[in-house]
Motif scaffolding. Structure first.
Motif, PDB file in Angstrom:
ATOM      1  N   GLY A 176      64.405 -29.001  26.177  1.00  0.00           N
ATOM      2  CA  GLY A 176      63.462 -28.109  25.527  1.00  0.00           C
ATOM      3  C   GLY A 176      64.001 -27.550  24.220  1.00  0.00           C
ATOM      4  N   ARG A 177      63.258 -26.582  23.700  1.00  0.00           N
ATOM      5  CA  ARG A 177      63.574 -25.982  22.410  1.00  0.00           C
ATOM      6  C   ARG A 177      63.717 -24.477  22.574  1.00  0.00           C
ATOM      7  NH1 ARG A 177      63.031 -27.774  17.211  1.00  0.00           N
ATOM      8  NH2 ARG A 177      62.649 -26.226  15.593  1.00  0.00           N
ATOM      9  N   SER A 178      64.734 -23.917  21.970  1.00  0.00           N
ATOM     10  CA  SER A 178      64.996 -22.490  22.084  1.00  0.00           C
ATOM     11  C   SER A 178      63.906 -21.692  21.379  1.00  0.00           C
ATOM     12  CB  SER A 178      66.358 -22.152  21.475  1.00  0.00           C
ATOM     13  OG  SER A 178      66.533 -20.755  21.374  1.00  0.00           O
ATOM     14  N   ILE A 179      63.408 -20.659  22.065  1.00  0.00           N
ATOM     15  CA  ILE A 179      62.384 -19.811  21.467  1.00  0.00           C
ATOM     16  C   ILE A 179      62.976 -18.947  20.359  1.00  0.00           C
ATOM     17  CG2 ILE A 179      60.750 -17.941  21.962  1.00  0.00           C
ATOM     18  CD1 ILE A 179      60.516 -19.005  24.790  1.00  0.00           C
ATOM     19  N   VAL A 180      64.202 -18.490  20.541  1.00  0.00           N
ATOM     20  CA  VAL A 180      64.842 -17.571  19.592  1.00  0.00           C
ATOM     21  C   VAL A 180      65.460 -18.315  18.418  1.00  0.00           C
ATOM     22  CG1 VAL A 180      66.656 -15.838  19.304  1.00  0.00           C
ATOM     23  CG2 VAL A 180      65.252 -15.858  21.383  1.00  0.00           C
ATOM     24  N   PHE A 181      66.234 -19.375  18.702  1.00  0.00           N
ATOM     25  CA  PHE A 181      66.985 -20.064  17.655  1.00  0.00           C
ATOM     26  C   PHE A 181      66.189 -21.171  16.970  1.00  0.00           C
ATOM     27  CE2 PHE A 181      70.121 -18.275  20.537  1.00  0.00           C
ATOM     28  CZ  PHE A 181      71.009 -17.678  19.662  1.00  0.00           C
ATOM     29  N   LYS A 182      65.050 -21.544  17.531  1.00  0.00           N
ATOM     30  CA  LYS A 182      64.150 -22.535  16.924  1.00  0.00           C
ATOM     31  C   LYS A 182      64.790 -23.921  16.763  1.00  0.00           C
ATOM     32  CE  LYS A 182      60.878 -19.485  16.036  1.00  0.00           C
ATOM     33  NZ  LYS A 182      61.512 -18.255  15.731  1.00  0.00           N
ATOM     34  N   ILE A 183      65.752 -24.259  17.605  1.00  0.00           N
ATOM     35  CA  ILE A 183      66.348 -25.591  17.566  1.00  0.00           C
ATOM     36  C   ILE A 183      66.426 -26.116  18.999  1.00  0.00           C
ATOM     37  CG2 ILE A 183      67.713 -25.106  15.492  1.00  0.00           C
ATOM     38  CD1 ILE A 183      70.155 -24.814  17.299  1.00  0.00           C
ATOM     39  N   GLY A 184      66.740 -27.409  19.133  1.00  0.00           N
ATOM     40  CA  GLY A 184      66.871 -27.990  20.445  1.00  0.00           C
ATOM     41  C   GLY A 184      67.978 -27.324  21.243  1.00  0.00           C
ATOM     42  N   VAL A 185      67.754 -27.141  22.543  1.00  0.00           N
ATOM     43  CA  VAL A 185      68.728 -26.440  23.366  1.00  0.00           C
ATOM     44  C   VAL A 185      70.036 -27.222  23.459  1.00  0.00           C
ATOM     45  CG1 VAL A 185      69.204 -25.634  25.706  1.00  0.00           C
ATOM     46  CG2 VAL A 185      66.958 -25.261  24.704  1.00  0.00           C
ATOM     47  N   PRO A 202      50.460 -22.708  34.421  1.00  0.00           N
ATOM     48  CA  PRO A 202      50.950 -22.235  35.733  1.00  0.00           C
ATOM     49  C   PRO A 202      52.433 -22.537  35.900  1.00  0.00           C
ATOM     50  CG  PRO A 202      48.878 -23.439  35.956  1.00  0.00           C
ATOM     51  CD  PRO A 202      49.325 -23.626  34.534  1.00  0.00           C
ATOM     52  N   LEU A 203      53.068 -21.786  36.802  1.00  0.00           N
ATOM     53  CA  LEU A 203      54.509 -21.907  36.978  1.00  0.00           C
ATOM     54  C   LEU A 203      54.905 -23.305  37.421  1.00  0.00           C
ATOM     55  CD1 LEU A 203      57.029 -20.129  36.752  1.00  0.00           C
ATOM     56  CD2 LEU A 203      56.838 -19.662  39.198  1.00  0.00           C
ATOM     57  N   TRP A 204      54.151 -23.893  38.340  1.00  0.00           N
ATOM     58  CA  TRP A 204      54.496 -25.232  38.826  1.00  0.00           C
ATOM     59  C   TRP A 204      54.335 -26.274  37.734  1.00  0.00           C
ATOM     60  CZ3 TRP A 204      50.925 -29.159  38.817  1.00  0.00           C
ATOM     61  CH2 TRP A 204      49.585 -28.799  38.687  1.00  0.00           C
ATOM     62  N   THR A 205      53.365 -26.061  36.834  1.00  0.00           N
ATOM     63  CA  THR A 205      53.193 -26.994  35.715  1.00  0.00           C
ATOM     64  C   THR A 205      54.358 -26.896  34.745  1.00  0.00           C
ATOM     65  OG1 THR A 205      50.790 -26.735  35.908  1.00  0.00           O
ATOM     66  CG2 THR A 205      51.627 -27.717  33.871  1.00  0.00           C
ATOM     67  N   GLN A 206      54.826 -25.666  34.494  1.00  0.00           N
ATOM     68  CA  GLN A 206      55.984 -25.497  33.622  1.00  0.00           C
ATOM     69  C   GLN A 206      57.219 -26.174  34.213  1.00  0.00           C
ATOM     70  OE1 GLN A 206      56.634 -21.474  32.111  1.00  0.00           O
ATOM     71  NE2 GLN A 206      54.549 -20.914  32.644  1.00  0.00           N
ATOM     72  N   TYR A 207      57.350 -26.100  35.527  1.00  0.00           N
ATOM     73  CA  TYR A 207      58.505 -26.745  36.160  1.00  0.00           C
ATOM     74  C   TYR A 207      58.411 -28.263  36.066  1.00  0.00           C
ATOM     75  CZ  TYR A 207      62.065 -27.973  39.559  1.00  0.00           C
ATOM     76  OH  TYR A 207      63.177 -28.512  40.163  1.00  0.00           O
ATOM     77  N   LEU A 208      57.224 -28.808  36.194  1.00  0.00           N
ATOM     78  CA  LEU A 208      57.050 -30.254  36.042  1.00  0.00           C
ATOM     79  C   LEU A 208      57.390 -30.692  34.619  1.00  0.00           C
ATOM     80  CD1 LEU A 208      53.784 -30.980  38.072  1.00  0.00           C
ATOM     81  CD2 LEU A 208      56.162 -31.421  38.734  1.00  0.00           C
ATOM     82  N   TYR A 209      57.004 -29.865  33.632  1.00  0.00           N
ATOM     83  CA  TYR A 209      57.380 -30.162  32.241  1.00  0.00           C
ATOM     84  C   TYR A 209      58.901 -30.145  32.089  1.00  0.00           C
ATOM     85  CZ  TYR A 209      52.541 -29.599  30.675  1.00  0.00           C
ATOM     86  OH  TYR A 209      51.186 -29.753  30.485  1.00  0.00           O
ATOM     87  N   PHE A 210      59.524 -29.182  32.749  1.00  0.00           N
ATOM     88  CA  PHE A 210      60.988 -29.076  32.691  1.00  0.00           C
ATOM     89  C   PHE A 210      61.643 -30.323  33.287  1.00  0.00           C
ATOM     90  CE2 PHE A 210      64.795 -27.806  35.179  1.00  0.00           C
ATOM     91  CZ  PHE A 210      65.657 -27.576  34.122  1.00  0.00           C
ATOM     92  N   LEU A 211      61.165 -30.776  34.447  1.00  0.00           N
ATOM     93  CA  LEU A 211      61.711 -31.980  35.064  1.00  0.00           C
ATOM     94  C   LEU A 211      61.446 -33.212  34.210  1.00  0.00           C
ATOM     95  CD1 LEU A 211      60.885 -31.527  38.867  1.00  0.00           C
ATOM     96  CD2 LEU A 211      63.049 -31.121  37.691  1.00  0.00           C
ATOM     97  N   ARG A 266      52.573 -18.529  23.138  1.00  0.00           N
ATOM     98  CA  ARG A 266      52.597 -18.929  24.545  1.00  0.00           C
ATOM     99  C   ARG A 266      52.119 -20.363  24.722  1.00  0.00           C
ATOM    100  NH1 ARG A 266      49.934 -13.657  25.285  1.00  0.00           N
ATOM    101  NH2 ARG A 266      51.549 -12.105  25.786  1.00  0.00           N
ATOM    102  N   ALA A 267      51.086 -20.745  23.972  1.00  0.00           N
ATOM    103  CA  ALA A 267      50.584 -22.117  24.073  1.00  0.00           C
ATOM    104  C   ALA A 267      51.586 -23.113  23.491  1.00  0.00           C
ATOM    105  CB  ALA A 267      49.242 -22.226  23.351  1.00  0.00           C
ATOM    106  N   GLN A 268      52.291 -22.710  22.423  1.00  0.00           N
ATOM    107  CA  GLN A 268      53.255 -23.610  21.776  1.00  0.00           C
ATOM    108  C   GLN A 268      54.400 -23.958  22.717  1.00  0.00           C
ATOM    109  OE1 GLN A 268      54.831 -22.046  18.110  1.00  0.00           O
ATOM    110  NE2 GLN A 268      56.391 -23.647  17.923  1.00  0.00           N
ATOM    111  N   TYR A 269      54.849 -22.990  23.493  1.00  0.00           N
ATOM    112  CA  TYR A 269      55.984 -23.211  24.388  1.00  0.00           C
ATOM    113  C   TYR A 269      55.560 -23.434  25.843  1.00  0.00           C
ATOM    114  CZ  TYR A 269      59.064 -21.861  20.574  1.00  0.00           C
ATOM    115  OH  TYR A 269      59.738 -21.804  19.378  1.00  0.00           O
ATOM    116  N   GLY A 270      54.267 -23.558  26.087  1.00  0.00           N
ATOM    117  CA  GLY A 270      53.780 -23.830  27.432  1.00  0.00           C
ATOM    118  C   GLY A 270      53.875 -22.656  28.372  1.00  0.00           C
ATOM    119  N   LEU A 271      53.988 -21.444  27.848  1.00  0.00           N
ATOM    120  CA  LEU A 271      54.134 -20.264  28.698  1.00  0.00           C
ATOM    121  C   LEU A 271      52.815 -19.821  29.312  1.00  0.00           C
ATOM    122  CD1 LEU A 271      56.537 -18.200  26.398  1.00  0.00           C
ATOM    123  CD2 LEU A 271      57.135 -19.640  28.355  1.00  0.00           C
ATOM    124  N   ASP A 272      51.699 -20.381  28.843  1.00  0.00           N
ATOM    125  CA  ASP A 272      50.402 -20.031  29.408  1.00  0.00           C
ATOM    126  C   ASP A 272      50.005 -20.947  30.566  1.00  0.00           C
ATOM    127  OD1 ASP A 272      50.225 -22.236  27.783  1.00  0.00           O
ATOM    128  OD2 ASP A 272      48.283 -21.696  26.914  1.00  0.00           O
TER     129      ASP A 272
END
Length: 312
Positions: free
Chosen positions: A80-89, A62-71, A54-60
């Motif tokens: 970002g990076r795919s959690i399942v495929f382990k490569i760039g999206v 807050p939701l608004w912080t994750q959205y700011l990271y996304f923007l 969760r810490a590696q992918y920023g899932l821990d």
């Protein structure tokens, strides 16, 4: 060229639309029950391992912080990076985009090849048995789900007649085109049912217009009037309707790709939703939204280019 001035300011109006789509997609995907970290590590994962993922992918955060990271990543050209495929999206999407592009483009071409002849025949034989038959078929086509139609085509043309492959994408270009016939035909049959009714109505209206009447008064043959005056003017509302249905077409690719096992973005989106792969779902949803907005924008440009009377 003043008719095309909207090209300068229309993209600015589209930015709030894309922003709203990004917010809605971001919130909806995170509203789905399930923990991506637990789905990735399994039911026997320790709390320490889960916290690390969760810490590696920023899932821990807050939701608004994750959205700011996304923007922030989006502003830098990263998704970002795919959690399942382990490569760039973006790299993952680049490997999957070709089947989806072929499906959308092929479906549009096939739908126009079906729509224009059927609508022309129906309009020129208005009120006759041929017109009633075409209207009946197009009305029935409105109620056929894409997945059912795809399965029926597989049973008829693949299993029984052996004309096309049942599923897959193929290796060579010719093989890929062969594999894409049934998926494109599935979408085209559903889309042409909507377009045929619209184009027929437009053609009937244009056949009774003043310019068509004036052309008849000049002694022009009916086929020339139809080709020069009726058909070009009738295509304008059909182009707009096609642009409106592009969103449905792109969304329908998710179902069609699943039915025919096409390794495209639609199938990747479904897999990302089940795996709670947030980055993949967000990126594909944004890509679909951008494609829909751009196609509608190009349809507006094409509409103005065809008909000088239109101002946007």
């Amino acid at each position: 060229m003043h008719r095309f001035r909207f090209v300068l300011w229309r993209p600015l109006q589209l930015l709030p639309v894309l922003f709203g789509i990004s917010v809605i997609t971001f919130v909806l995907i995170r509203s789905i029950p399930g923990d991506p970290a637990r789905l990735l590590l399994g039911t026997r994962a320790t709390p320490t391992a889960l916290a690390k993922i969760r810490a590696q992918y920023g899932l821990d955060e807050p939701l608004w912080t994750q959205y700011l990271y996304f923007l922030q990543n989006l502003s830098q050209g990263e998704m970002g990076r795919s959690i399942v495929f382990k490569i760039g999206v973006l790299d993952l999407m680049a490997n999957r985009i070709l089947p989806t592009v072929l499906l959308v483009v092929g479906s549009v071409i096939l739908s126009l090849l079906i729509t224009v002849p059927l609508a022309s025949l129906a309009a020129r034989h208005r009120g006759r048995p041929l017109d009633h038959a075409i209207r009946l078929v197009s009305t029935a086509g409105l109620g056929l789900p894409a997945f059912w139609l795809g399965i029926m085509l597989i049973i008829l043309l693949s299993v029984n007649l052996g004309l096309f492959p049942v599923a897959g994408f193929g290796d060579t270009w010719l093989d890929r085109l062969h594999h894409m016939v049934l998926p494109c035909l599935t979408v085209a049959l559903a889309l042409s049912a909507v377009l045929t009714r619209n184009l027929r109505a437009s053609m009937i209206a244009e056949m009774a217009s003043d310019q068509a009447t004036a052309a008849r008064a000049r002694g022009l043959p009916e086929r020339v009037i139809f080709r020069r005056h009726v058909l070009p003017n009738s295509l304008v509302p059909t182009i707009n309707l096609l642009a409106v249905n592009i969103g449905w077409l792109i969304g329908g690719s998710v179902v069609v790709e699943t039915v025919f096992s096409l390794p495209g973005l639609g199938q990747l989106l479904v897999r990302g939703i089940f795996a709670r792969d947030y980055m993949v779902v967000q990126a594909i949803a944004m890509a679909f939204a951008v494609a829909t907005v751009l196609i509608n924008f190009l349809a507006d440009v094409l509409t103005v280019a065809i008909d000088p009377r239109i101002r946007l």
